[in-house]
Design an enzyme around this catalytic site. Structure first.
Site, PDB file in Angstrom:
ATOM      1  N   GLU A 212     -22.147  46.940 -22.052  1.00  0.00           N
ATOM      2  CA  GLU A 212     -21.113  47.549 -21.342  1.00  0.00           C
ATOM      3  C   GLU A 212     -19.764  48.016 -22.203  1.00  0.00           C
ATOM      4  O   GLU A 212     -19.386  47.253 -22.639  1.00  0.00           O
ATOM      5  CB  GLU A 212     -20.713  47.252 -20.012  1.00  0.00           C
ATOM      6  CG  GLU A 212     -20.062  47.957 -19.285  1.00  0.00           C
ATOM      7  CD  GLU A 212     -19.746  47.187 -17.774  1.00  0.00           C
ATOM      8  OE1 GLU A 212     -19.547  47.918 -16.957  1.00  0.00           O
ATOM      9  OE2 GLU A 212     -19.693  45.926 -17.780  1.00  0.00           O
TER      10      GLU A 212
ATOM     11  N   GLU B 102     -20.667  41.431  -7.725  1.00  0.00           N
ATOM     12  CA  GLU B 102     -20.772  42.826  -8.343  1.00  0.00           C
ATOM     13  C   GLU B 102     -20.277  42.754  -9.641  1.00  0.00           C
ATOM     14  O   GLU B 102     -19.064  42.845  -9.874  1.00  0.00           O
ATOM     15  CB  GLU B 102     -20.008  43.703  -7.324  1.00  0.00           C
ATOM     16  CG  GLU B 102     -20.624  45.077  -7.685  1.00  0.00           C
ATOM     17  CD  GLU B 102     -19.597  45.860  -8.611  1.00  0.00           C
ATOM     18  OE1 GLU B 102     -19.859  45.912  -9.787  1.00  0.00           O
ATOM     19  OE2 GLU B 102     -18.555  46.535  -8.233  1.00  0.00           O
TER      20      GLU B 102
ATOM     21  N   LYS C  39      -7.822  36.401  -5.183  1.00  0.00           N
ATOM     22  CA  LYS C  39      -7.050  36.312  -6.532  1.00  0.00           C
ATOM     23  C   LYS C  39      -7.037  37.477  -7.057  1.00  0.00           C
ATOM     24  O   LYS C  39      -8.302  37.849  -7.556  1.00  0.00           O
ATOM     25  CB  LYS C  39      -7.711  35.140  -7.242  1.00  0.00           C
ATOM     26  CG  LYS C  39      -6.807  34.845  -8.522  1.00  0.00           C
ATOM     27  CD  LYS C  39      -7.425  33.886  -9.443  1.00  0.00           C
ATOM     28  CE  LYS C  39      -8.383  34.952 -10.671  1.00  0.00           C
ATOM     29  NZ  LYS C  39      -7.578  35.777 -11.548  1.00  0.00           N
TER      30      LYS C  39
END
Length: 494
Positions: free
Chosen positions: A384, A249, A174
């Site tokens: 982040e 990840e 996907k």
């Protein structure tokens, strides 16, 4: 090559979606590039069932036969590199020079993993009994689900599909709903290369519907996902119900450490590239720069000067250094983090933000911002950013830098610039990150292992260790004595 983006690829056929089509927007000007199908939950089940049917025959092929198909895919990606690179730019917004590199990497993943056709090894161990051997084989896991983000819409297709194919698995992939076009383009190349029906399936749609249906399906044997921390945690919780292994990840908050003995020309150039490539939308980007107090001011001066020279503009032009952000939502997130940092006391060394005059009307434009901070607990030092904004912080010494670097919920990539060999060796042991770059920046190498600690996720990609995720072990006790034998119980018990 022309591609019909109105259909996804399931069981060797290009089929329309069951849901309302979703518009894919060009981040450069806000225009609609294509209408892409939304898979229904029934189509997700069809794709997984197709992968399940196809897997035994695919695994039964000699590995060199699988590799030959993969090399054809790599060749077709190279033959269509210009068209695919331009498509990456249109849907994702990175400069064309970076997109060409991404497409080159997409081809290399297939070539690299095809070379493992003769390298997947088992083990032979001596038995406790005569006339017997113990074999430990590496066998396919079965059906893989791959989920990828929007920042590398072509390369990450290959990063998931290639290792799955060479190990004899089948896969349902996907792509992110905002950048599905490269994956659909590559599906055509895979079909042309002769990938058997059901071996690779590409379904499009959002995470809440399609992603949830994929990750909750009990017929899946491995979930490999690159993306955000919240999504990764949700996938782990869902997969636990079916005891499906996951390889994740996730995000990064890479520290970029510059010591007083570093070559500042090299360090500054590396920091600029690492922070601002792909508009800062890379999980290994330099997210916080920690500079020794003896060279901090000079580094800051050079870094700001270099950042000012970067050209924000039309990503289709070779001279462009920074393209647009992927979406308005992502742009506004970066703005919020930046404003919060300034409110909390960060000093603005380079004022960026939305340009007064947009390079292209309708795009999601941000120019570089550089901040000076004194508190490592500030939000912008902990979360982040994923955009062209970076905080700089002065550190007293190497110990101070390592302490700040490790005080993070993330643990993906870290950078150190120094010529002191003792510091280099200490960094290898003391910097608590899955990847440590010494006097250089990324990207990571195919033969390495892209892995992180803590919130950067369990598992990883690339190299022989990344390949291990796609294999499971089977132990065989091969007795050739011609008589019945019973093994000893552990610890001497009978």
């Amino acid at each position: 090559m022309t591609t019909d983006f109105s259909r996804m690829w399931i069981d060797g056929a290009f089929v329309p979606g069951e849901g309302t089509p979703r518009a894919v927007l060009n981040p450069t000007d806000g225009s609609t590039i294509a209408e892409v199908p939304e898979a229904g939950s029934g189509q997700v089940q069809q794709a997984i069932a197709a992968a399940r049917r196809a897997q035994p025959a695919w695994a039964a092929l000699a590995p060199v036969e699988r590799a030959a198909i993969m090399q054809r895919i790599a060749g077709l990606i190279r033959d269509n590199a210009d068209a695919l690179a331009k498509l990456v730019v249109r849907e994702q917004g990175k400069p064309i020079t970076e997109a060409r590199g991404e497409v080159g990497g997409a081809a290399e993943f297939f070539s690299y993993y095809a070379e493992f056709a003769r390298r997947i090894q088992g083990e032979i161990l001596p038995s406790d009994l005569p006339d017997e051997q113990i074999w430990i084989q590496r066998v396919p896991v079965g059906v893989v689900v791959g989920i990828i983000p929007w920042n590398y819409p072509a390369a990450l297709v290959s990063r998931k599909v290639a290792p799955a194919m060479i190990t004899g698995n089948t896969i349902v992939l996907k792509p992110h709903e905002e950048t599905p076009l490269s994956a659909l383009f590559m599906a055509r190349l895979m079909a042309e290369a002769g990938v058997p029906d059901g071996v690779v399936n590409i379904v499009t749609g959002d995470g809440a519907t399609v992603g949830a249906a994929l990750t909750s399906n009990p017929d899946v044997n491995l979930i490999t996902m690159t993306g955000s921390v919240p999504t990764g945690k949700k996938i782990m919780r869902t997969a636990a119900d079916n005891l499906v292994p996951v390889s994740l990840e996730l995000g990064g908050k890479a520290p970029f450490i510059v010591m007083e003995d570093a070559d500042l020309d090299i360090a500054v150039a590396a920091a600029v590239t690492s922070r601002f490539m792909n508009c800062g939308q890379v999980c290994i980007c330099a997210e916080r720069i920690l500079v020794h107090e003896a060279v901090h001011d000079e580094f800051a001066r050079r870094f700001v000067a270099a950042a000012k020279k970067l050209r924000v503009g039309d990503p289709m032009e070779d001279a462009t250094d920074i393209g647009p952000k992927i979406s308005v939502a992502e742009l506004e997130k970066v703005e919020r983090l930046t404003a919060a940092a300034v409110t909390a006391g960060a000093e603005v060394l380079l004022q960026g933000g939305r340009p007064d005059s947009a390079p292209v009307e309708g795009g999601n434009w941000l120019t570089p911002t550089v901040l000076s901070v004194e508190d490592s607990d500030m939000e912008i030092m902990q979360y982040e950013v994923f955009g062209p904004v970076v905080p700089l912080m002065k550190v007293r010494d190497f110990d101070h830098a390592v302490k700040i670097a490790n005080a993070s919920a993330y643990g993906l990539s870290a950078y150190l610039f120094t010529n002191d060999f003792r510091r280099i060796m200490r960094a290898i042991h003391e910097i608590d990150f899955g990847e440590v770059y010494l006097n250089r920046i990324g990207p990571e190498a195919l033969q390495g292992f892209h892995t992180g600690y803590r919130n950067s996720g369990p598992g990883g990609d690339d190299g022989v260790h990344g390949l291990e995720s796609y294999l499971r072990k089977k132990t065989v006790y091969a007795n050739h004595s011609g008589r019945a034998q019973v093994g000893l119980m552990p610890y001497g018990a009978h």
